[in-house]
Design a protein around this motif. Structure first.
Motif, PDB file in Angstrom:
ATOM      1  N   LYS A 327       0.810  -1.258   0.044  1.00 44.08           N
ATOM      2  CA  LYS A 327       0.019  -0.102  -0.111  1.00 44.08           C
ATOM      3  C   LYS A 327       0.949   1.090   0.073  1.00 44.08           C
ATOM      4  CE  LYS A 327      -3.713  -2.346   2.188  1.00 44.08           C
ATOM      5  NZ  LYS A 327      -4.462  -2.545   3.562  1.00 44.08           N
ATOM      6  N   VAL A 328       2.071   1.276  -0.788  1.00 39.18           N
ATOM      7  CA  VAL A 328       2.708   2.508  -0.939  1.00 39.18           C
ATOM      8  C   VAL A 328       2.719   2.677  -2.607  1.00 39.18           C
ATOM      9  CG1 VAL A 328       5.110   2.854  -1.178  1.00 39.18           C
ATOM     10  CG2 VAL A 328       4.251   1.617   0.781  1.00 39.18           C
ATOM     11  N   THR A 329       2.571   3.976  -2.917  1.00 43.87           N
ATOM     12  CA  THR A 329       2.541   4.570  -4.167  1.00 43.87           C
ATOM     13  C   THR A 329       4.022   4.539  -4.850  1.00 43.87           C
ATOM     14  OG1 THR A 329       2.649   6.900  -3.529  1.00 43.87           O
ATOM     15  CG2 THR A 329       0.426   5.966  -3.757  1.00 43.87           C
ATOM     16  N   LEU A 330       4.197   4.603  -5.879  1.00 46.69           N
ATOM     17  CA  LEU A 330       5.572   4.407  -6.654  1.00 46.69           C
ATOM     18  C   LEU A 330       5.358   5.407  -7.991  1.00 46.69           C
ATOM     19  CD1 LEU A 330       8.188   3.217  -7.095  1.00 46.69           C
ATOM     20  CD2 LEU A 330       7.048   1.434  -8.721  1.00 46.69           C
ATOM     21  N   GLU A 331       6.530   6.047  -7.917  1.00 49.02           N
ATOM     22  CA  GLU A 331       6.674   7.178  -9.034  1.00 49.02           C
ATOM     23  C   GLU A 331       8.048   6.622  -9.557  1.00 49.02           C
ATOM     24  OE1 GLU A 331       8.021  11.865 -10.223  1.00 49.02           O
ATOM     25  OE2 GLU A 331       6.638  11.265  -8.302  1.00 49.02           O
ATOM     26  N   VAL A 332       8.128   6.708 -10.832  1.00 50.20           N
ATOM     27  CA  VAL A 332       9.488   6.304 -11.640  1.00 50.20           C
ATOM     28  C   VAL A 332       9.762   6.991 -12.723  1.00 50.20           C
ATOM     29  CG1 VAL A 332      11.050   4.214 -12.759  1.00 50.20           C
ATOM     30  CG2 VAL A 332       9.004   3.365 -11.046  1.00 50.20           C
ATOM     31  N   ASN A 333      11.020   7.624 -12.474  1.00 53.86           N
ATOM     32  CA  ASN A 333      11.332   8.556 -13.436  1.00 53.86           C
ATOM     33  C   ASN A 333      12.865   7.970 -14.464  1.00 53.86           C
ATOM     34  OD1 ASN A 333       9.394  10.770 -13.365  1.00 53.86           O
ATOM     35  ND2 ASN A 333      10.267  10.989 -11.235  1.00 53.86           N
ATOM     36  N   LEU A 334      12.717   8.154 -15.522  1.00 53.41           N
ATOM     37  CA  LEU A 334      14.084   7.829 -16.284  1.00 53.41           C
ATOM     38  C   LEU A 334      15.063   9.000 -16.076  1.00 53.41           C
ATOM     39  CD1 LEU A 334      15.505   6.007 -18.322  1.00 53.41           C
ATOM     40  CD2 LEU A 334      14.366   7.073 -20.105  1.00 53.41           C
ATOM     41  N   ILE A 335      16.286   8.666 -15.689  1.00 58.47           N
ATOM     42  CA  ILE A 335      17.311   9.937 -15.532  1.00 58.47           C
ATOM     43  C   ILE A 335      18.105   9.867 -16.872  1.00 58.47           C
ATOM     44  CG2 ILE A 335      19.322  10.588 -14.330  1.00 58.47           C
ATOM     45  CD1 ILE A 335      18.227   9.273 -11.984  1.00 58.47           C
ATOM     46  N   ALA A 336      18.603   8.652 -17.294  1.00 60.44           N
ATOM     47  CA  ALA A 336      19.327   8.480 -18.501  1.00 60.44           C
ATOM     48  C   ALA A 336      19.329   6.918 -19.090  1.00 60.44           C
ATOM     49  CB  ALA A 336      20.707   8.799 -18.090  1.00 60.44           C
ATOM     50  N   ASP A 337      19.468   6.758 -20.445  1.00 59.28           N
ATOM     51  CA  ASP A 337      19.668   5.628 -20.760  1.00 59.28           C
ATOM     52  C   ASP A 337      20.531   5.652 -22.155  1.00 59.28           C
ATOM     53  OD1 ASP A 337      18.312   2.787 -21.201  1.00 59.28           O
ATOM     54  OD2 ASP A 337      17.798   3.527 -23.317  1.00 59.28           O
ATOM     55  N   THR A 338      21.744   4.706 -22.059  1.00 55.84           N
ATOM     56  CA  THR A 338      22.629   4.536 -22.911  1.00 55.84           C
ATOM     57  C   THR A 338      22.787   3.158 -23.399  1.00 55.84           C
ATOM     58  OG1 THR A 338      23.706   6.453 -22.061  1.00 55.84           O
ATOM     59  CG2 THR A 338      25.113   5.186 -23.516  1.00 55.84           C
ATOM     60  N   SER A 339      22.958   2.907 -24.672  1.00 52.91           N
ATOM     61  CA  SER A 339      23.114   1.488 -25.165  1.00 52.91           C
ATOM     62  C   SER A 339      24.387   1.309 -25.129  1.00 52.91           C
ATOM     63  CB  SER A 339      22.605   1.399 -26.527  1.00 52.91           C
ATOM     64  OG  SER A 339      21.264   1.843 -26.485  1.00 52.91           O
ATOM     65  N   PRO A 340      24.785   0.049 -24.696  1.00 50.02           N
ATOM     66  CA  PRO A 340      26.265  -0.639 -24.904  1.00 50.02           C
ATOM     67  C   PRO A 340      26.750  -0.212 -26.584  1.00 50.02           C
ATOM     68  CG  PRO A 340      24.579  -2.347 -24.290  1.00 50.02           C
ATOM     69  CD  PRO A 340      23.868  -1.309 -24.939  1.00 50.02           C
ATOM     70  N   VAL A 341      28.070  -0.098 -26.510  1.00 54.46           N
ATOM     71  CA  VAL A 341      28.704   0.192 -27.843  1.00 54.46           C
ATOM     72  C   VAL A 341      29.679  -0.730 -28.033  1.00 54.46           C
ATOM     73  CG1 VAL A 341      30.129   2.018 -28.784  1.00 54.46           C
ATOM     74  CG2 VAL A 341      28.220   2.684 -27.703  1.00 54.46           C
ATOM     75  N   VAL A 342      29.712  -1.203 -29.182  1.00 58.21           N
ATOM     76  CA  VAL A 342      30.960  -1.869 -29.876  1.00 58.21           C
ATOM     77  C   VAL A 342      32.075  -0.821 -30.412  1.00 58.21           C
ATOM     78  CG1 VAL A 342      31.710  -3.740 -31.348  1.00 58.21           C
ATOM     79  CG2 VAL A 342      29.600  -3.891 -30.353  1.00 58.21           C
ATOM     80  N   MET A 343      33.297  -1.237 -30.079  1.00 55.58           N
ATOM     81  CA  MET A 343      34.412  -0.036 -30.304  1.00 55.58           C
ATOM     82  C   MET A 343      34.869  -0.566 -31.933  1.00 55.58           C
ATOM     83  SD  MET A 343      34.016   1.636 -27.842  1.00 55.58           S
ATOM     84  CE  MET A 343      35.265   3.099 -28.049  1.00 55.58           C
ATOM     85  N   PRO A 344      35.024   0.395 -32.893  1.00 55.84           N
ATOM     86  CA  PRO A 344      35.570   0.167 -34.300  1.00 55.84           C
ATOM     87  C   PRO A 344      36.825  -0.763 -34.148  1.00 55.84           C
ATOM     88  CG  PRO A 344      34.755   2.251 -34.152  1.00 55.84           C
ATOM     89  CD  PRO A 344      34.792   1.911 -32.662  1.00 55.84           C
TER      90      PRO A 344
END
Length: 436
Positions: A327-344
């Motif tokens: 019985k607890v309310t929840l708020e979720v916010n996205l701060i940042a989202d970065t995908s994995p990277v394969v280096m050349p």
């Protein structure tokens, strides 16, 4: 590449550990005090570190500018006008009570690289730019790699207003306080045509190199990171007057959420996933009051983009179910989202070639941490080179890399830069002939 004297062989010296130690020591003194180093993103102390870097580069004959995002760029001209630059660099800010090597080693490596070239009388065909990025650490505002993301055009203007530090100061306000314009920062990214390639040296922040005996580690991929903020709101009340069955305890729900994240990242289907709750705030934070509000962070990292996002979705789903039950309310916010990277591969091969030329033992490995190179790689081919970290420690006062180990990394980096300069020059000449 031109030579100091016509047709005379150029001998490149070796990086000096004592130079590296001196520069890292001077930067470590620029700290808020307390244990370790605290030099936060977009703070006056960070700008003082950038000013020190700028002075070193000016003393070596480089021109120095600061872009709209606060990234400091020193340029050593190339022999052929109009060619895109080879970039080298890292960042100068720290986490709270961090170490003296994270980021700083990569900037100092760039300074030492320019000194080596200057002492040898060597000029590359391409311009060489050494970059000190602003605001790489997410410790203050929650989002990592602010300066490099702005350079890459990856951050919208409104984000600079929405990100805030512990005191409630927005990133845009912090930028204004040190003389930067957030409007210009969001609008004036780097031009990809000005850059040929970018390389970053960094401490590993892990134990792979130390355990394997390798001196350097060319990085093949960098994990992604999804960062969320959770706000749980329950009902504060007296600890003695409220029976257990009648409670709406926000902290109990948050504690369960922390274990949900840990359990999911530890199961067999999420190998490679790392989930961390690194910051938690409890209100009213009283020994005799049931917590009514809890705010905490979640950082989910993975080398697999799909698994990274699935893990986030599953954690949030389980936490929502926990909050409903409690019985607890929840708020979720996205701060940042970065995908994995394969280096050349072709840029990484230049680092491998440099290690082989010097007979330096190397090991190709991945990075679980985010880096400025990850953001720059979205528009410029990029490579990342690790040097060992003692006991794998980082973001703590005990973070340590031997100065001689950094020097070895600089030597490998220097050979890679020279090799890339030669190979890209040859490619450009072939392309020019084909156009004719």
């Amino acid at each position: 590449m031109t030579r100091g004297k016509l047709d005379a062989p150029v001998v490149l010296g070796s990086a000096r550990a004592e130079h590296i130690e001196s520069m890292i020591g001077q930067l470590a003194e620029l700290s808020e005090g307390g244990p370790g180093v605290t030099r936060l993103a977009y703070s006056p102390l960070e700008r003082r570190a950038h000013a020190l870097f700028a002075q070193w580069m000016s003393d070596l004959g480089c021109s120095v500018t600061t872009d709209a995002a606060g990234n400091t760029i020193a340029e050593r001209p190339g022999a052929v006008p109009g060619r895109p630059a080879i970039g080298v660099g890292s960042h100068l800010d720290s986490v709270y009570s961090g170490g003296r090597f994270d980021g700083i080693a990569g900037v100092v490596a760039g300074v030492e690289l320019v000194r080596l070239l200057a002492e040898a009388g060597m000029t590359l065909e391409h311009p060489l730019r050494i970059v000190a990025f602003a605001g790489e650490e997410g410790a203050r505002f929650g989002q990592a790699c602010v300066g490099s993301k702005l350079a890459a055009g990856l951050t919208a203007r409104h984000v600079l207003d929405e990100l805030t530090d512990r005191s409630g100061t927005s990133l845009s306000a912090a930028m204004r306080e040190i003389g930067l314009d957030p409007d210009s920062a969001a609008a004036q990214g780097w031009d990809a045509d000005d850059w040929a390639v970018f390389l970053e040296l960094h401490i590993e922040q892990g134990k792979v190199l130390e355990n394997s005996g390798a001196a350097v580690g060319p990085v093949d991929l960098i994990s992604g990171s999804t960062r969320l903020s959770f706000v749980m709101t329950g009902r504060p009340s007296h600890t003695g007057g409220t029976p257990m069955l009648n409670r709406s305890d926000a902290l109990a729900a948050a504690a369960e959420a922390v274990l949900i994240a840990e359990t999911l990242a530890s199961d067999d289907t999420h190998r490679g996933t790392r989930a961390t709750v690194g910051r938690l705030s409890v209100e009213p934070n009283s020994i005799t009051t049931i917590p009514g509000r809890v705010t905490f962070s979640l950082d989910v990292r993975d080398i697999d983009a799909d698994r990274q996002r699935r893990a986030v979705t599953e954690i949030v789903g389980r936490v929502m179910a926990t909050c409903r039950r409690r019985k607890v309310t929840l708020e979720v916010n996205l701060i940042a989202d970065t995908s994995p990277v394969v280096m050349p591969l072709w840029v990484r091969q230049a680092l491998v070639a440099g290690a082989k030329e010097l007979d330096v033992p190397y090991r190709v490995l991945g990075s679980g941490a985010s880096h400025d190179a990850q953001m720059i790689n979205t528009f410029v081919p990029t490579a990342l080179l690790f040097v060992p970290s003692r006991d794998g420690l980082s973001h703590v006062p005990d973070e340590w890399t031997e100065f001689a180990q950094v020097a070895t990394g600089v030597d490998v980096l220097a050979r890679a830069v020279i090799g890339l300069d030669k190979s890209m020059t040859a490619s450009e000449r072939v392309a020019s002939k084909e156009e004719l």
